[in-house]
Structure formats: C-alpha cells, structure tokens
Motif scaffolding. Sequence first.
Motif, PDB file in Angstrom:
ATOM      1  N   GLU A 437       0.746  -1.487   0.045  1.00  0.00           N
ATOM      2  CA  GLU A 437      -0.057  -0.141  -0.367  1.00  0.00           C
ATOM      3  C   GLU A 437       0.622   1.317  -0.210  1.00  0.00           C
ATOM      4  N   LEU A 438       2.037   1.156   0.722  1.00  0.00           N
ATOM      5  CA  LEU A 438       2.410   2.529   0.937  1.00  0.00           C
ATOM      6  C   LEU A 438       3.560   2.782  -0.407  1.00  0.00           C
ATOM      7  N   ALA A 439       3.912   1.534  -0.982  1.00  0.00           N
ATOM      8  CA  ALA A 439       4.377   1.458  -2.818  1.00  0.00           C
ATOM      9  C   ALA A 439       3.920   2.341  -3.321  1.00  0.00           C
ATOM     10  N   ASN A 440       2.339   1.582  -3.698  1.00  0.00           N
ATOM     11  CA  ASN A 440       1.401   2.704  -4.075  1.00  0.00           C
ATOM     12  C   ASN A 440       1.017   3.914  -3.935  1.00  0.00           C
ATOM     13  N   LYS A 441       1.252   4.440  -2.831  1.00  0.00           N
ATOM     14  CA  LYS A 441       1.234   5.514  -2.126  1.00  0.00           C
ATOM     15  C   LYS A 441       1.885   6.389  -2.945  1.00  0.00           C
ATOM     16  N   GLN A 442       3.191   5.750  -2.181  1.00  0.00           N
ATOM     17  CA  GLN A 442       4.780   6.881  -3.009  1.00  0.00           C
ATOM     18  C   GLN A 442       4.412   7.119  -4.520  1.00  0.00           C
ATOM     19  N   LYS A 443       3.766   6.006  -5.185  1.00  0.00           N
ATOM     20  CA  LYS A 443       3.873   5.844  -6.961  1.00  0.00           C
ATOM     21  C   LYS A 443       4.351   5.376  -7.362  1.00  0.00           C
ATOM     22  N   CYS A 444       5.222   4.130  -6.229  1.00  0.00           N
ATOM     23  CA  CYS A 444       6.439   3.452  -7.585  1.00  0.00           C
ATOM     24  C   CYS A 444       6.057   2.539  -8.574  1.00  0.00           C
ATOM     25  N   ALA A 445       6.843   2.256  -9.408  1.00  0.00           N
ATOM     26  CA  ALA A 445       5.768   1.697 -10.274  1.00  0.00           C
ATOM     27  C   ALA A 445       6.688  -0.361 -10.261  1.00  0.00           C
ATOM     28  N   TYR A 446       7.520   0.003  -9.756  1.00  0.00           N
ATOM     29  CA  TYR A 446       7.807  -1.798  -9.061  1.00  0.00           C
ATOM     30  C   TYR A 446       7.924  -1.870  -7.867  1.00  0.00           C
ATOM     31  N   SER A 447       8.005  -3.294  -7.514  1.00  0.00           N
ATOM     32  CA  SER A 447       8.227  -3.273  -5.747  1.00  0.00           C
ATOM     33  C   SER A 447       9.321  -4.489  -6.093  1.00  0.00           C
ATOM     34  N   ILE A 448      10.058  -4.538  -5.654  1.00  0.00           N
ATOM     35  CA  ILE A 448      10.307  -5.944  -5.431  1.00  0.00           C
ATOM     36  C   ILE A 448      10.633  -6.132  -3.996  1.00  0.00           C
ATOM     37  N   ILE A 449      10.441  -7.500  -3.930  1.00  0.00           N
ATOM     38  CA  ILE A 449       9.630  -8.427  -2.379  1.00  0.00           C
ATOM     39  C   ILE A 449      10.505  -8.919  -2.039  1.00  0.00           C
ATOM     40  N   LEU A 450      11.568  -9.204  -1.048  1.00  0.00           N
ATOM     41  CA  LEU A 450      11.614 -10.136  -0.684  1.00  0.00           C
ATOM     42  C   LEU A 450      11.629 -10.921   0.601  1.00  0.00           C
ATOM     43  N   GLY A 451      11.162 -12.447   0.518  1.00  0.00           N
ATOM     44  CA  GLY A 451      11.031 -13.273   1.486  1.00  0.00           C
ATOM     45  C   GLY A 451      12.269 -13.843   1.883  1.00  0.00           C
ATOM     46  N   GLN A 452      11.215 -14.736   2.916  1.00  0.00           N
ATOM     47  CA  GLN A 452      12.813 -16.344   3.608  1.00  0.00           C
ATOM     48  C   GLN A 452      13.178 -16.460   2.566  1.00  0.00           C
ATOM     49  N   LYS A 477      21.343 -10.265 -10.483  1.00  0.00           N
ATOM     50  CA  LYS A 477      20.788  -9.458 -11.931  1.00  0.00           C
ATOM     51  C   LYS A 477      19.996  -8.191 -11.481  1.00  0.00           C
ATOM     52  N   LEU A 478      19.632  -8.070 -10.186  1.00  0.00           N
ATOM     53  CA  LEU A 478      18.612  -6.943 -10.016  1.00  0.00           C
ATOM     54  C   LEU A 478      18.286  -5.736 -10.374  1.00  0.00           C
ATOM     55  N   LYS A 479      19.699  -5.006 -10.549  1.00  0.00           N
ATOM     56  CA  LYS A 479      20.061  -3.922 -11.198  1.00  0.00           C
ATOM     57  C   LYS A 479      19.809  -3.661 -12.634  1.00  0.00           C
ATOM     58  N   THR A 480      20.342  -4.781 -13.193  1.00  0.00           N
ATOM     59  CA  THR A 480      20.395  -4.995 -14.928  1.00  0.00           C
ATOM     60  C   THR A 480      18.975  -4.862 -15.126  1.00  0.00           C
ATOM     61  N   GLU A 481      17.410  -6.049 -14.760  1.00  0.00           N
ATOM     62  CA  GLU A 481      16.824  -6.140 -14.942  1.00  0.00           C
ATOM     63  C   GLU A 481      15.524  -4.741 -14.477  1.00  0.00           C
ATOM     64  N   LEU A 482      16.693  -4.021 -13.436  1.00  0.00           N
ATOM     65  CA  LEU A 482      15.107  -2.938 -12.741  1.00  0.00           C
ATOM     66  C   LEU A 482      15.605  -1.644 -13.977  1.00  0.00           C
ATOM     67  N   ASP A 483      16.639  -1.590 -14.579  1.00  0.00           N
ATOM     68  CA  ASP A 483      17.169  -0.955 -15.394  1.00  0.00           C
ATOM     69  C   ASP A 483      16.418  -0.960 -16.522  1.00  0.00           C
ATOM     70  N   LYS A 484      16.413  -2.432 -17.003  1.00  0.00           N
ATOM     71  CA  LYS A 484      15.211  -2.674 -18.695  1.00  0.00           C
ATOM     72  C   LYS A 484      14.056  -2.082 -18.426  1.00  0.00           C
ATOM     73  N   LYS A 485      13.263  -2.182 -16.833  1.00  0.00           N
ATOM     74  CA  LYS A 485      11.880  -2.250 -17.011  1.00  0.00           C
ATOM     75  C   LYS A 485      12.141  -0.313 -16.389  1.00  0.00           C
ATOM     76  N   LEU A 486      12.767  -0.182 -16.263  1.00  0.00           N
ATOM     77  CA  LEU A 486      12.948   1.566 -15.734  1.00  0.00           C
ATOM     78  C   LEU A 486      12.856   2.517 -17.700  1.00  0.00           C
ATOM     79  N   LYS A 487      13.076   1.379 -17.966  1.00  0.00           N
ATOM     80  CA  LYS A 487      13.777   2.253 -19.546  1.00  0.00           C
ATOM     81  C   LYS A 487      12.384   2.486 -19.619  1.00  0.00           C
ATOM     82  N   LYS A 488      11.962   1.064 -20.099  1.00  0.00           N
ATOM     83  CA  LYS A 488      10.408   0.940 -21.036  1.00  0.00           C
ATOM     84  C   LYS A 488       9.466   2.041 -20.324  1.00  0.00           C
TER      85      LYS A 488
END
Length: 488
Positions: A437-452, A477-488
């Motif tokens: 919900e916070l991510a939506n409030k901050q108008k983030c295009a992507y969330s990265i989720i880390l579980g156990q 590969k997180l940075k490369t993947e995010l770069d690809k997505k943000l460029k789109k």
Amino acid sequence: MTPKKKTTPNTKIKSSRTKKTVAKKIEKKVVKKPIKKKIEKKNAVIKTEIKEVSASDIRVSKIKTPALLRGMKDVLPKDQYFWKKMYHTAEDICDAYGYEYIETPVLEDASLFIRSIGRGTDVVDKEMYVFEDKDGSKVGMRPEFTAGIARSFVGHGMISLPQPVKVWCWGQLFRHDRPQAGRYRQFHSFGCENFGVHDPAIDAETISVAYNFLLDLGIKTNIFINSIGTSDDRQNYIVELVGYLRTKRSYLCEKCRKRISKNPLRVLDCKEESCQAVIEEAPQIIDWLSEDSKNYFMRVLEYLDEMEIPYVLKPTLVRGLDYYTETVYEIYTEESEEGSQDALGGGGRYDLLVEKLGGQPTPACGFGIGLERVILTWRKQIEEGNIKQEEIVSKIFLAQLGEQARMKSLRIIEDLRREGVIVGHNLGKTALKTQLELANKQKCAYSIILGQKEVQDKTIIIRDMESGIQEIVDQKKLKTELDKKLKK
Ligand code: HAM
C-alpha cells in the motif's frame, strides 16, 4: 619469521557461529586481561554512584513543553521540497556564474555590523541581537551577510586574488523585528557578493543571478531600481533633503523627526504611513547625480534591457542600510504593488565598505534574498495553479517479509543506492499488504519483494505495481532487470 597477528576486533562474524561463541570470542580476544580489570573496577564505581541517586532523581518529571521563541520557526520535513529545490537552484546558478561558496560565523564583533550598516538604521538601532559575551566583549548575531563577508575579504587578503572575487552564501540571519507573515526574527537568506570591479556589467550580472534564481523556481519578479550616486553626489543632495524635511517636520513620525539631523536619508526608507506623503514629494536623488553616476546608472539599465529583465525606476528607493553607493534595487513579485513592504530580495553597490573595514579601496556589489518570503510566494503560486510542484518519487519500493529478509534489505537498499537507484522502504512495517500500500501511495512503478525463501535462494521478486505481474530474478541481476524495466 611471520609477524604476530594484531588482536584487533574481528568484525566479520561467520554466520555459523552461535551468539555464545561470538560473546566468548569477544571476551577472550578483544578484552585483554588488564583492560578487563580496569573496566570491572570502573563499573563497580558507577554501580555505587547509581545506588546513591535517589529514585525520585531518576524519574522523569513532566514539564510544559517549552514554547518556540517569538519570531522563530522550525524548518519542517513537510517543507523539504522547497528548501532542497531552493538550495540546489542556488548552487547551480552560482556554479554557472562562477560564484564560490563562503560561510562566515553567526556571531561577530558587534562593531562590525554597527560600522557597516550604520547607526540610525532600523537594523542597527532596533533589530540587532547584541549581547555581552563571557569576556565582556559586545557580540552581535549577524543580521545580514555582507558585513561579515567584507570582513572576511579583508582578513583573508582576498584583494590579492584575481578580481572580481565572486562568492555566494546561504544561512540564518537574525533581526529582532516585529513578527508577522514574511517577517521573522530568525530567517534564511541566499546572497551573492562580487568584489573588485566597478563596472555596470557587474551590477547587471548580480541582478541577473538574483532575478534568474527566482525565475528558475517559477517566480516572476520586477526589479525596483534607483541610483543613490557617489558619496559626493549625496552630500549635495542631503543638504537639499534636510531643507525640505525641516519644512515638513510636523507631518513626520517621531523617529523621522530625529532622523532629519542624524541620518536624513533613512527618512526615505521609513515605512510609517504618516511619512509616505512627505517622502513622495521629496526632492529626488537622481536629479543630484553627477554626469558620471548618471551614465553609470544608464548603462546598468541598458544591460537589464538587453537581458529583458523587467524593472521599475523608483526615485525614492535608498535601501535601509548605510553602505550603499550608486545602484540600489529591491525585488518584488510581478503582482506586488509599488510601496509593498515585502521585498523578496534587495541589493546594490557598496564601493566604500571594504575600505571602511580597514581594507584597500575595493568596489563591490551584491544582493540578499529572503527565503521564507520566497516559500510564501511560491506556495501561493502553487495554490493558484501558476506553478506546478514536482513530485519526489522513488520508482522502486522494497518490501520484506520475515526477520532474515529484513536483515538483508538494508544491504540491497544500499547496493542499489550506490548504483544510482533510490529505493523507497519502511523497515518498521512487517505486513506485506501494508508495505505494498505504501508503494502505491509513493507511486512506485515496481516493488521488489524479499521473503525467507528468496533470501535462501538468493533471488528477489519484482512486482509490476500496475499490472500486479510478478517475476523472480537472481539478486545479482536485480540492477540490470530494474534498468530494463525502468527504461521501458
Ligand atoms: P535586506 O534588504 O536588508 O538586504 O535583506 C534582504 C532580504 O532579506 C529582504 O529583501 C527580505 O526578503 C529578507 N528579510 C529581511 N528581513 C527579514 C525578516 N525579518 N524576516 C524575513 N525575511 C527578511 C541585505 O541584507 C543586504 N545585505 C543585501 C545585500 C547583499 N546588499 C548587497 N549585498
């Protein structure tokens, strides 16, 4: 022979070690025996001291929260957009025009300000915070920057540097004024000072920096401008002015009556309503300027015309500080009416100040802008829809689930920051739903989720916040993947 290893604390603790082993290791390796004894002795002393303090001394007694002093304001996080934007705009424009940063102390010998700004001015007579220091000397809290910077110019022998010496400053100023909107006892100012050259191009350059700083913030202004000539020009004018003021004595406020003999130019700067009619009819200083001063002023105006900087000639403008010579100006919003008291900024030439402070004759000019007043204007313009407030958004939000994931999060946030990706997060929250919900409030295009599971697999989930589509990627590969997505 191999050198003996130093027993410095080992900060790299292998994950397989239990807390107990770590504790033992610290005790054995790090705390050497003599030191251990010393610590034990010290702790024993502290314990006895604590026992001696009665329970009532330890208990926190509730008091009424001390109030903010009159005329003082907190700079709050909710206003960070304005403060950051102003600072970066000031920094950018000063870099572009070749002004270098200078900072002088808040406290100076009071005589510096009295000598520079002048007795008979409101700033020195009414508004300056002056007090006796512990050694009995009289100190003043800076009511403006120019005097301190001129002192610094002389003290650091800046006259031997290539001229002009161009500096900019930013910080708090203190004036014991009557508090009201846009008038505070502590306020912030941004200013530029230019030392060493007497040329209309320099006056115009400083005016241009002030004008364009405000324009870059979206605030359109008018410059109210005048020339008060050289001190010789002013001597003749003052004789005429005093003659005129004596005939109008009965219409003037009490202070201005005293000013006639003490500092008659200050009458022209009086804000009392009773004095306004007298000021309007007063002889105009521009008629007493020498040909050289007139030509100089005309050239300044030609520069402003060339740069299309709007100005209004204001013959009664003399400014409230004594050090000015020739060009003086005040900056008002486009909509401000003549006579308005809330200038966003002001400045001018002060060719005699450096010499007055014991330096070599050095022409100079500059300006100061009141930043709280800029924010007031800016906010009003945003409310009226004239300026759009940019949104500060981080495009990525990190959500974590479980203790292990939370521990790993800070590392990922920092690694991404080092690679230029700002990650929104709230490590105080544990529920995934709340974090998304916070991510939506901050108008983030992507969330990265880390579980156990992701921590163990060294993977991470990337969630498209609009479509809800999720994808698991290798953490490496997180940075490369995010770069690809943000460029789109
Ligand atoms: P000043 O006109 O006294 O000039 O102050 C500059 C600006 O500071 C004003 O235009 C106003 O925006 C702001 N200001 C002044 N007093 C207050 C207050 N009590 N509360 C809030 N804002 C205030 C100078 O100080 C000169 N040193 C400027 C200069 C630099 N001249 C040459 N170089």
